[in-house]
Design an enzyme around this catalytic site. Structure first.
Site, PDB file in Angstrom:
ATOM      1  N   SER A 196     -11.663  -0.949   2.967  1.00 49.41           N
ATOM      2  CA  SER A 196     -10.832  -1.251   4.137  1.00 49.41           C
ATOM      3  C   SER A 196     -10.158   0.022   4.640  1.00 49.41           C
ATOM      4  O   SER A 196      -9.419   0.674   3.897  1.00 49.41           O
ATOM      5  CB  SER A 196      -9.771  -2.292   3.780  1.00 49.41           C
ATOM      6  OG  SER A 196     -10.377  -3.504   3.401  1.00 49.41           O
ATOM      7  N   ARG A 238       0.833  -1.212   0.000  1.00 49.91           N
ATOM      8  CA  ARG A 238       0.000   0.000   0.000  1.00 49.91           C
ATOM      9  C   ARG A 238       0.864   1.256   0.000  1.00 49.91           C
ATOM     10  O   ARG A 238       0.582   2.234   0.690  1.00 49.91           O
ATOM     11  CB  ARG A 238      -0.958   0.011   1.206  1.00 49.91           C
ATOM     12  CG  ARG A 238      -1.854  -1.196   1.306  1.00 49.91           C
ATOM     13  CD  ARG A 238      -2.812  -1.319   0.127  1.00 49.91           C
ATOM     14  NE  ARG A 238      -3.702  -2.455   0.319  1.00 49.91           N
ATOM     15  CZ  ARG A 238      -3.430  -3.695  -0.105  1.00 49.91           C
ATOM     16  NH1 ARG A 238      -2.299  -3.945  -0.754  1.00 49.91           N
ATOM     17  NH2 ARG A 238      -4.278  -4.681   0.099  1.00 49.91           N
ATOM     18  N   GLU A 261      -5.455   3.132   5.750  1.00 46.90           N
ATOM     19  CA  GLU A 261      -5.153   3.079   4.315  1.00 46.90           C
ATOM     20  C   GLU A 261      -5.470   4.401   3.642  1.00 46.90           C
ATOM     21  O   GLU A 261      -4.679   4.904   2.841  1.00 46.90           O
ATOM     22  CB  GLU A 261      -5.947   1.948   3.636  1.00 46.90           C
ATOM     23  CG  GLU A 261      -5.339   0.575   3.788  1.00 46.90           C
ATOM     24  CD  GLU A 261      -5.910  -0.401   2.774  1.00 46.90           C
ATOM     25  OE1 GLU A 261      -6.295   0.040   1.671  1.00 46.90           O
ATOM     26  OE2 GLU A 261      -5.951  -1.598   3.071  1.00 46.90           O
TER      27      GLU A 261
END
Length: 346
Positions: free
Chosen positions: A241, A168, A338
């Protein structure tokens, strides 16, 4: 002659983020042709201010208003640059919706992106976050990223290594005020090399009665799982998420798994690291389905923060901080968001 952009003063961003929270920008710019970026960025409303580039708004949380203008790239063309019997190189512009790109690639008989089906957002945002799902990251298939370098005033073409992809993570995420991603080049496969070992994917295919899946079957299985587990942001505001799975030393993962036998542990980016399930830890702390006013956690998935209608970004951020604090207290592990947070610090 009409300009290839539209300027909107004092714009609401409620419909520009999948959380559906209210935020405003002094200017919203919709740009149809990235070749006009130098001219656009030279305008006085933009040149000396902080510019936020906005894709589908699915990977950010507005905890406050945008400090400066917001730019949305709307160019959305995709084409095959070259191909042979085994591979094809595809160029897609930043404004292409990601899921539409995945389905287009499958229609062209191209494989590789099937595990990334139904991820919200745009193609331009994909390399910034190095989006991933079901054992695949987009960085594996990126040949190069085309980006405007605001520091140097030039269009750059960064190859995969220059993108510095991680879990990520990318160079674009670390330098958000420098690069504006305008297009992505992908190396895709003519023959599938399916990734089926991620938890739940094989079981879903078996439930579908498919013993020998192709890439389209895998995409359909991923779509079914995501549709079941993750709430639709059109129905209830969310950004998918919210927390990353933490990567920890292998020894710590073994200790945690010994103390909590149900804790899922996966391979890390390095041999001596492991990725542990943030969702499992959050669920174990009792947060799944929790609600503080209109800020809550999805009943179907502990990683997903949701806006039940009237939550502010600040309220969602406060809830996220409480969740992270509880995981740190119980498990001694830090979890991080995130999405990019606008208007506040994590």
């Amino acid at each position: 002659m009409s300009l290839p952009w539209r300027l909107i003063r004092d714009a609401s961003l409620r419909n520009r983020n999948t959380f559906g929270v209210e935020a405003r920008a002094p200017w919203l710019i919709e740009l149809d042709d990235t070749a006009a970026l130098p001219e656009l960025l030279a305008r006085p409303e933009i040149s000396e201010t902080s510019l936020l580039v906005l894709g589908g708004g699915s990977n950010l949380l507005f905890a406050g208003d945008a400090e400066g203008p917001v730019l949305a790239l709307t160019a959305a063309a995709t084409r095959v640059l070259s191909q042979d019997a085994t591979h094809a190189r595809v160029r897609t512009e930043a404004g292409v919706p990601w899921h539409a790109l995945v389905m287009w690639s499958l229609q062209q008989g191209l494989c590789g992106l099937e595990n990334l089906a139904l991820i919200p957002g745009t193609a331009g945002a994909a390399p910034i976050q190095n989006i991933g799902a079901y054992g695949v990251e987009v960085g594996e298939f990126i040949h190069a990223v085309e980006a405007w370098d605001r520091h140097e005033g030039v269009l750059r073409r960064l190859d995969r290594s220059a993108c510095a992809f991680g879990y990520r993570d990318s160079v674009f995420k670390h330098q958000p005020d420098r690069y504006i991603v305008t297009a992505v080049e992908l190396d895709l496969l003519r023959a599938p090399a399916l990734r089926l070992d991620y938890a739940g994917l094989g079981e879903e295919l078996a439930t579908m009665g498919i013993a020998r899946p192709d890439a389209r079957d895998v995409a359909e299985a991923v779509i079914a799982i995501r549709s079941r587990k993750l709430p639709d942001p059109v129905v209830i505001g969310n950004a998918g998420s919210f927390f990353k799975n933490p990567i920890v030393p292998a020894a710590l993962a073994e200790t945690l798994q010994a103390a909590h036998p149900g804790l899922p542990v996966f391979r890390g980016d390095a041999p001596d690291t492991r990725k542990i399930s943030a969702a499992w830890m959050i669920d174990a702390c009792g947060w799944k389905g929790h609600r503080d006013g209109d800020a809550g956690v999805a009943a179907s998935h502990a990683l997903v923060l949701v806006n039940h209608g009237g939550a502010t970004g600040a309220q969602l951020l406060a809830l996220a901080r409480r969740i992270a604090d509880s995981v740190a207290t119980r498990f001694g592990v830090a979890i991080e968001p995130e999405p990019r947070i606008i208007g506040a610090r994590w």
